[in-house]
Design a protein around this motif. Structure first.
Motif, PDB file in Angstrom:
ATOM      1  N   PRO A   5       0.803  -1.226   0.000  1.00  0.00           N
ATOM      2  CA  PRO A   5       0.000   0.000   0.000  1.00  0.00           C
ATOM      3  C   PRO A   5       0.837   1.278   0.000  1.00  0.00           C
ATOM      4  N   LEU A   6       2.140   1.154  -0.201  1.00  0.00           N
ATOM      5  CA  LEU A   6       3.013   2.330  -0.179  1.00  0.00           C
ATOM      6  C   LEU A   6       3.663   2.550  -1.540  1.00  0.00           C
ATOM      7  N   LEU A   7       3.661   3.812  -1.949  1.00  0.00           N
ATOM      8  CA  LEU A   7       4.258   4.213  -3.219  1.00  0.00           C
ATOM      9  C   LEU A   7       5.420   5.149  -2.907  1.00  0.00           C
ATOM     10  N   TYR A   8       6.619   4.770  -3.340  1.00  0.00           N
ATOM     11  CA  TYR A   8       7.812   5.570  -3.075  1.00  0.00           C
ATOM     12  C   TYR A   8       8.177   6.347  -4.338  1.00  0.00           C
ATOM     13  N   LEU A   9       8.301   7.668  -4.201  1.00  0.00           N
ATOM     14  CA  LEU A   9       8.461   8.548  -5.351  1.00  0.00           C
ATOM     15  C   LEU A   9       9.781   9.308  -5.321  1.00  0.00           C
ATOM     16  N   TYR A  10      10.178   9.783  -6.479  1.00  0.00           N
ATOM     17  CA  TYR A  10      11.268  10.750  -6.580  1.00  0.00           C
ATOM     18  C   TYR A  10      11.023  11.608  -7.818  1.00  0.00           C
ATOM     19  N   PRO A  11      11.280  12.883  -7.774  1.00  0.00           N
ATOM     20  CA  PRO A  11      11.615  13.658  -6.576  1.00  0.00           C
ATOM     21  C   PRO A  11      10.406  13.749  -5.642  1.00  0.00           C
ATOM     22  N   PRO A  12      10.588  14.274  -4.431  1.00  0.00           N
ATOM     23  CA  PRO A  12       9.453  14.383  -3.506  1.00  0.00           C
ATOM     24  C   PRO A  12       8.351  15.277  -4.066  1.00  0.00           C
ATOM     25  N   VAL A  13       7.127  14.972  -3.689  1.00  0.00           N
ATOM     26  CA  VAL A  13       5.954  15.717  -4.156  1.00  0.00           C
ATOM     27  C   VAL A  13       5.580  16.779  -3.125  1.00  0.00           C
ATOM     28  N   ARG A  14       5.317  17.979  -3.604  1.00  0.00           N
ATOM     29  CA  ARG A  14       4.854  19.061  -2.726  1.00  0.00           C
ATOM     30  C   ARG A  14       3.365  18.879  -2.479  1.00  0.00           C
ATOM     31  N   THR A  15       2.982  18.725  -1.224  1.00  0.00           N
ATOM     32  CA  THR A  15       1.581  18.489  -0.882  1.00  0.00           C
ATOM     33  C   THR A  15       0.886  19.800  -0.517  1.00  0.00           C
ATOM     34  N   ASN A  16      -0.408  19.709  -0.272  1.00  0.00           N
ATOM     35  CA  ASN A  16      -1.170  20.890   0.153  1.00  0.00           C
ATOM     36  C   ASN A  16      -1.209  21.037   1.667  1.00  0.00           C
ATOM     37  N   GLU A  17      -0.485  20.196   2.364  1.00  0.00           N
ATOM     38  CA  GLU A  17      -0.393  20.339   3.815  1.00  0.00           C
ATOM     39  C   GLU A  17       0.540  21.499   4.132  1.00  0.00           C
ATOM     40  N   ARG A  18       0.040  22.469   4.887  1.00  0.00           N
ATOM     41  CA  ARG A  18       0.810  23.669   5.177  1.00  0.00           C
ATOM     42  C   ARG A  18       1.830  23.425   6.281  1.00  0.00           C
ATOM     43  N   VAL A  19       3.019  23.993   6.089  1.00  0.00           N
ATOM     44  CA  VAL A  19       4.064  23.975   7.107  1.00  0.00           C
ATOM     45  C   VAL A  19       4.421  25.432   7.371  1.00  0.00           C
ATOM     46  N   GLY A  20       3.823  26.009   8.403  1.00  0.00           N
ATOM     47  CA  GLY A  20       4.008  27.431   8.642  1.00  0.00           C
ATOM     48  C   GLY A  20       3.127  28.233   7.701  1.00  0.00           C
ATOM     49  N   LEU A  53       3.877  29.932   5.000  1.00  0.00           N
ATOM     50  CA  LEU A  53       4.237  29.981   3.588  1.00  0.00           C
ATOM     51  C   LEU A  53       4.621  28.630   3.002  1.00  0.00           C
ATOM     52  N   GLY A  54       5.071  27.703   3.825  1.00  0.00           N
ATOM     53  CA  GLY A  54       5.609  26.449   3.310  1.00  0.00           C
ATOM     54  C   GLY A  54       4.572  25.363   3.104  1.00  0.00           C
ATOM     55  N   GLN A  55       4.947  24.372   2.295  1.00  0.00           N
ATOM     56  CA  GLN A  55       4.118  23.202   2.056  1.00  0.00           C
ATOM     57  C   GLN A  55       4.984  21.962   2.263  1.00  0.00           C
ATOM     58  N   ARG A  56       4.396  20.953   2.894  1.00  0.00           N
ATOM     59  CA  ARG A  56       5.150  19.739   3.174  1.00  0.00           C
ATOM     60  C   ARG A  56       5.438  18.984   1.884  1.00  0.00           C
ATOM     61  N   ARG A  57       6.609  18.379   1.817  1.00  0.00           N
ATOM     62  CA  ARG A  57       6.978  17.526   0.693  1.00  0.00           C
ATOM     63  C   ARG A  57       7.077  16.088   1.180  1.00  0.00           C
ATOM     64  N   THR A  58       6.714  15.161   0.313  1.00  0.00           N
ATOM     65  CA  THR A  58       6.756  13.758   0.713  1.00  0.00           C
ATOM     66  C   THR A  58       7.290  12.896  -0.421  1.00  0.00           C
ATOM     67  N   ARG A  59       8.001  11.847  -0.043  1.00  0.00           N
ATOM     68  CA  ARG A  59       8.491  10.859  -1.006  1.00  0.00           C
ATOM     69  C   ARG A  59       7.657   9.585  -0.957  1.00  0.00           C
ATOM     70  N   THR A  60       6.770   9.502   0.029  1.00  0.00           N
ATOM     71  CA  THR A  60       5.983   8.284   0.228  1.00  0.00           C
ATOM     72  C   THR A  60       4.497   8.611   0.221  1.00  0.00           C
ATOM     73  N   VAL A  61       3.745   7.869  -0.562  1.00  0.00           N
ATOM     74  CA  VAL A  61       2.295   8.054  -0.629  1.00  0.00           C
ATOM     75  C   VAL A  61       1.625   6.739  -0.250  1.00  0.00           C
TER      76      VAL A  61
END
Length: 248
Positions: free
Chosen positions: A168-183, A185-193
């Motif tokens: 059930p896990l998808l490992y990606l590259y480069p990391p994907v910018r998500t819509n989850e806010r970090v502060g 101005l920032g958006q969380r990036r993830t390599r795993t979906v």
């Protein structure tokens, strides 16, 4: 949480500068010219700090209640006045758009005033609210947003390749910018979906990526996976991942 931190940083910055500039004057270690310049500098910084604090204090979360749209920041009317409150009946046109990379809608009012409303202003409810604002005009925000990014003339979907698929896990590259806010101005990036986070998978063929799979996550993050990459890793041969496939 962000607003108190911002206020704290501004106040501490002004206080630190005032201390550094004024203490030597009090202790009479500065010449008259230096003293005047120091006082002038502190005065300017205090004015700038006041302006920043006023902007922070005036910021409010956007919301819709009882037919009224309350905006995060004031907008300027045609007569020059500024307001944060707009009645929904005043809206005569909406146009899905991206401004500075931020998705949202350009809103036009009866008096000709216009402003941009991005989906992050409403947090996790952004897509639903923008869809509701567009619906009376026969427009789907999400469909137009997808069309703009698939067209690719100005902005494009992110493209990620598959490093590997593990159940059930998808490992990606480069990391994907998500819509989850970090502060603010920032958006969380993830390599795993995780499969559980995937809302849908559909076919797409933008000119800049060729035949691809458009993956949409639960927070409305969207990105493309090249079809040959998905085939090489037998992504859709997995019944669980194939269950997310929808018609374009």
């Amino acid at each position: 949480m962000v607003k108190p931190l911002a206020v704290g940083f501004v106040v501490l910055g002004v206080a630190a500068l005032a201390y550094a500039e004024l203490v030597p004057i009090v202790q009479q270690r500065s010449s008259n010219a230096d003293a005047v310049l120091s006082v002038l500098l502190v005065f300017i910084v205090i004015l700038l700090g006041f302006y920043v604090l006023r902007s922070i204090a005036r910021q409010r979360p956007a919301e819709i209640h009882a037919g009224v749209l309350s905006l995060e920041h004031p907008v300027r009317r045609i007569d020059g006045s500024r307001t944060r409150i707009v009645a929904l009946r005043e809206i005569v046109q909406v146009q899905p758009n991206l401004v500075g990379g931020y998705p949202g809608i350009q809103v036009t009012l009866q008096d000709g005033a216009s402003f941009f409303l991005d989906w992050y202003a409403f947090g996790s409810r952004g897509i639903d609210i923008l869809e509701a604002l567009c619906r009376p005009f026969g427009i789907s925000f999400l469909k137009d947003y997808r069309r703009l990014l698939l067209d690719g003339s100005t902005y494009r979907f992110q493209i990620a390749r598959i490093r590997r698929v593990s159940g059930p896990l998808l490992y990606l590259y480069p990391p994907v910018r998500t819509n989850e806010r970090v502060g603010p101005l920032g958006q969380r990036r993830t390599r795993t979906v995780a499969l559980s986070l995937v809302k849908s998978i559909e076919g797409a063929s933008p000119s800049y990526a060729g035949r691809s799979l458009l993956v949409t996550l639960g927070d409305w993050t969207m990105f493309l996976i090249p079809e040959d990459d998905a085939d090489a890793h037998a992504l859709l041969a997995n019944e669980d991942w194939r269950s997310k496939l929808v018609e374009s």
